[in-house]
Design an enzyme around this catalytic site. Structure first.
Site, PDB file in Angstrom:
ATOM      1  N   GLN A  20       0.872  -1.283  -0.131  1.00  0.00           N
ATOM      2  CA  GLN A  20       0.026  -0.002  -0.226  1.00  0.00           C
ATOM      3  C   GLN A  20       0.837   1.299   0.135  1.00  0.00           C
ATOM      4  O   GLN A  20       0.370   2.297  -0.378  1.00  0.00           O
ATOM      5  CB  GLN A  20      -0.777  -0.146   1.170  1.00  0.00           C
ATOM      6  N   HIS A 121       0.917  -9.357   4.660  1.00  0.00           N
ATOM      7  CA  HIS A 121      -0.119  -8.402   4.433  1.00  0.00           C
ATOM      8  C   HIS A 121      -0.285  -8.302   2.986  1.00  0.00           C
ATOM      9  O   HIS A 121      -0.639  -7.561   2.342  1.00  0.00           O
ATOM     10  CB  HIS A 121       0.080  -6.945   4.884  1.00  0.00           C
ATOM     11  N   ASN A 165      -1.909 -10.751   8.236  1.00  0.00           N
ATOM     12  CA  ASN A 165      -2.690  -9.699   8.814  1.00  0.00           C
ATOM     13  C   ASN A 165      -4.138 -10.181   7.970  1.00  0.00           C
ATOM     14  O   ASN A 165      -4.042 -10.555   6.856  1.00  0.00           O
ATOM     15  CB  ASN A 165      -2.324  -8.438   7.636  1.00  0.00           C
ATOM     16  N   GLU A 166      -5.194 -10.313   8.798  1.00  0.00           N
ATOM     17  CA  GLU A 166      -6.507 -10.510   8.181  1.00  0.00           C
ATOM     18  C   GLU A 166      -6.690 -11.662   7.130  1.00  0.00           C
ATOM     19  O   GLU A 166      -6.997 -11.421   6.206  1.00  0.00           O
ATOM     20  CB  GLU A 166      -7.099  -9.377   7.743  1.00  0.00           C
ATOM     21  N   GLU A 349      -5.103  -1.952  14.055  1.00  0.00           N
ATOM     22  CA  GLU A 349      -5.723  -1.264  13.043  1.00  0.00           C
ATOM     23  C   GLU A 349      -6.875  -0.317  13.527  1.00  0.00           C
ATOM     24  O   GLU A 349      -7.903  -1.159  13.903  1.00  0.00           O
ATOM     25  CB  GLU A 349      -5.859  -1.532  11.767  1.00  0.00           C
ATOM     26  N   TRP A 396      -4.994   3.501  11.913  1.00  0.00           N
ATOM     27  CA  TRP A 396      -4.674   3.262  10.540  1.00  0.00           C
ATOM     28  C   TRP A 396      -5.133   4.455   9.737  1.00  0.00           C
ATOM     29  O   TRP A 396      -6.204   4.754   9.959  1.00  0.00           O
ATOM     30  CB  TRP A 396      -5.419   1.953   9.905  1.00  0.00           C
ATOM     31  N   GLU A 403      -5.589   1.910  -1.291  1.00  0.00           N
ATOM     32  CA  GLU A 403      -6.685   1.098  -0.540  1.00  0.00           C
ATOM     33  C   GLU A 403      -7.158   0.032  -1.287  1.00  0.00           C
ATOM     34  O   GLU A 403      -8.251   0.066  -1.514  1.00  0.00           O
ATOM     35  CB  GLU A 403      -7.622   2.248  -0.171  1.00  0.00           C
ATOM     36  N   TRP A 404      -6.438  -0.802  -1.668  1.00  0.00           N
ATOM     37  CA  TRP A 404      -6.718  -2.264  -2.587  1.00  0.00           C
ATOM     38  C   TRP A 404      -7.804  -1.766  -3.618  1.00  0.00           C
ATOM     39  O   TRP A 404      -7.235  -0.909  -4.377  1.00  0.00           O
ATOM     40  CB  TRP A 404      -7.344  -3.197  -1.417  1.00  0.00           C
TER      41      TRP A 404
HETATM   42  N1  LIG Z   1     -17.598  -3.204   6.835  1.00  0.00           N
HETATM   43  N2  LIG Z   1     -16.846  -3.580   6.394  1.00  0.00           N
HETATM   44  N3  LIG Z   1     -15.931  -4.222   5.818  1.00  0.00           N
HETATM   45  C1  LIG Z   1     -15.358  -5.007   4.754  1.00  0.00           C
HETATM   46  C2  LIG Z   1     -14.178  -5.594   5.181  1.00  0.00           C
HETATM   47  C3  LIG Z   1     -13.219  -4.765   5.873  1.00  0.00           C
HETATM   48  C4  LIG Z   1     -12.161  -5.572   6.163  1.00  0.00           C
HETATM   49  N4  LIG Z   1     -11.164  -4.825   5.530  1.00  0.00           N
HETATM   50  C5  LIG Z   1      -9.922  -4.264   6.566  1.00  0.00           C
HETATM   51  O1  LIG Z   1     -10.060  -4.636   7.514  1.00  0.00           O
HETATM   52  C6  LIG Z   1      -8.841  -3.722   5.932  1.00  0.00           C
HETATM   53  C7  LIG Z   1      -7.794  -3.583   6.906  1.00  0.00           C
HETATM   54  C8  LIG Z   1      -6.572  -3.765   6.152  1.00  0.00           C
HETATM   55  O2  LIG Z   1      -5.287  -4.421   6.855  1.00  0.00           O
HETATM   56  C9  LIG Z   1      -5.734  -2.468   5.410  1.00  0.00           C
HETATM   57  O3  LIG Z   1      -4.738  -2.845   4.704  1.00  0.00           O
HETATM   58  C10 LIG Z   1      -6.692  -1.687   4.560  1.00  0.00           C
HETATM   59  O4  LIG Z   1      -6.212  -0.692   4.338  1.00  0.00           O
HETATM   60  C11 LIG Z   1      -7.782  -1.126   5.921  1.00  0.00           C
HETATM   61  C12 LIG Z   1      -8.768  -0.244   5.301  1.00  0.00           C
HETATM   62  O5  LIG Z   1      -9.899  -0.890   4.519  1.00  0.00           O
HETATM   63  C13 LIG Z   1      -8.475  -2.126   6.583  1.00  0.00           C
END
Ligand SMILES: N=[N+]=NCCCCNC(=O)[C@@H]1[C@H]2[C@H](O)[C@@H](O)[C@H](O)[C@@H](CO)[C@@H]12
Length: 444
Positions: A20, A121, A165-166, A349, A396, A403-404
């Site tokens: 990112q 990540h 991460n997630e 975050e 965060w 932002e993906w």
């Molecule tokens: N309601 N709703 N949600 C739909 C899914 C949400 C899940 N997305 C995250 O948690 C991502 C996390 C990521 O680590 C970061 O890389 C992203 O930039 C942030 C901001 O987007 C967050």
């Protein structure tokens, strides 16, 4: 709510991730990741945005560390780009990739900022995806090899390690919803991916402990409390299914409970568990990282396989159209403390996207984001005072960044980035965070 209301040793940081912010995607031997492929595939990201340059952090990290210093954080959460270290995912090591993280870590330590490293990540080396990606068990083994290499090189200076991460995003968004890389829409692959991500985590924990004296190891999950749209038992049951889908599918195996039976029955699809996998996955960790953004309100639905439907509620939403609901963070922290009893919890975050703009006076007056942070920190404090083992908070994000699938249109930074010029400007929220952090330090 003041900083001095929190414990004196509370960790205060900002967070970012490699793809990112770094850019320099073809520099110094970095190999392609699934996000390079996905973002360059027409129609996958807003406006065809990609991370080729991003915030040019690969070259501008000294300036960005100076910004962290100015904000007054005592920790910084970044991620190591697997494709910089192992361009093909395994085998050949890229020394210039390791050198970048050596420079980054040394520069952070020089400024008295504690480095927190996330090993994964989302930027899986494309060659591993070509060999099956996370639906393949081999990727878990490749991750353990990668974790071994990185922690042998950085473990003398980096003591805080987040394996993944997630994993929910990697598995569900990447392999079932298809809105993240690699963009598959295959339920069975998403279930296998979730298992191999958890297995990768479990294989890496002992490796990190072996390589890093005094290591503190954990994982970061994006958790959302689920609430029923009505007291109707069908909606209450739907909220329980949402909780299994989003939270318990990861929390239960990590904390030694195995996959939740209700979700295994609902899915009718067993993860590709072999031998002692569930013991491996439940390797004791030192902390649980939580990324919190919002809650979910759901109602019953016949929509297979999850059988719930999101309901849009609330008066206030961010630019991501996520409801602003700090009470959900309180509820989540209290529940986790009681039900899973992690040794420690860090908010790895928390933040919000708003349509920031540079005003005529040159400032960025993101007062909504200031309120977002104030309200969420107030409830962090309340949860902590009510027994949650909360030990730190990472905002965060440090910088506006890629932002993906939303590209650069969604800004989460405490610092505004004008991407054409790469000029950084601290926003009102950044100055607020700085003053908040200074309170305890300058206190008479
Ligand atoms: N309601 N709703 N949600 C739909 C899914 C949400 C899940 N997305 C995250 O948690 C991502 C996390 C990521 O680590 C970061 O890389 C992203 O930039 C942030 C901001 O987007 C967050």
């Amino acid at each position: 709510m003041k900083r001095s209301d929190f414990p004196a040793n509370f960790i205060w940081g900002t967070a970012t991730s490699a793809y990112q912010i770094e850019g320099a995607v073809s520099e110094d031997g970095r190999g392609p990741s699934i996000w390079d492929t996905f973002s360059h595939t027409p129609g996958k990201t807003k406006g065809g945005d990609h991370g080729d340059v991003a915030c040019d952090h690969y070259h501008r990290y000294p300036e960005d560390i100076a910004l962290m210093k100015e904000l007054g954080v005592n920790a910084y959460r970044f991620s190591v780009a697997w494709p910089r270290i192992l361009p093909e995912g395994r085998g050949r090591v890229n020394p210039r990739g390791l050198d970048f993280y050596n420079r980054l870590v040394d520069a952070l330590l020089e400024q008295g900022i504690t480095p927190w490293a996330t090993l994964y990540h989302w930027d899986l080396p494309q060659s591993l995806e070509d060999q099956g990606g996370w639906p393949s068990r081999e990727t878990a083994y490749a991750f353990a090899e990668y974790a071994d290499l990185v922690t042998r090189h950085l473990g003398d200076r980096v003591k805080h390690w987040i394996t993944l991460n997630e994993p929910w995003c990697s598995a569900y968004l990447g392999y079932h919803a298809g809105i993240h890389a690699p963009g598959q829409q295959n339920f069975k692959h998403s279930i296998w991916a979730s298992h191999h991500l958890l297995l990768a985590h479990g294989l890496a924990v002992p490796v990190i402990r072996r390589n890093v004296t005094g290591a503190r190891v954990g994982i970061t999950l994006n958790l959302s409390p689920g609430y029923p749209a009505s007291p109707d038992p069908a909606d209450v049951a739907a909220a329980r299914r949402f909780d299994g889908f989003q939270n318990r599918w990861y929390l239960d195996p990590l904390y030694g409970l195995g996959y939740p039976a209700d979700m295994l029955a609902l899915y009718g699809e067993a993860p590709s568990v072999q031998g002692d996998d569930l013991i491996t996955i439940a390797a004791p960790t030192d902390f649980l990282g939580i990324n919190y953004y919002s809650r979910a309100v759901v109602r019953n639905s016949d929509l297979e396989p999850y059988r719930f439907q999101y309901v849009r509620v609330g008066e206030e939403h961010t630019d991501m159209d996520w409801e602003v609901y700090p009470e959900g963070l309180y509820d989540l922290l209290i529940r986790l403390g009681r039900e899973y009893r992690p040794k420690a919890i860090y908010i790895t975050e928390n933040g919000a996207a708003y349509p920031d703009a540079v005003a005529d006076d040159g400032g960025i007056h993101d007062l909504e984001r200031v309120r977002y942070f104030q309200r969420h920190l107030a409830l962090c404090l309340e949860a902590l005072q009510h027994g949650a083992p909360l030990k730190g908070y990472f905002a965060w994000s440090l910088l506006d960044n890629f932002e993906w699938a939303e590209g650069y249109a969604k800004r989460f930074g405490l610092v505004y980035v004008d991407f054409p010029s790469q000029r950084r400007r601290i926003k009102a929220s950044g100055y607020w965070f700085r003053d908040f952090l200074r309170e305890a330090v300058v206190r008479p």
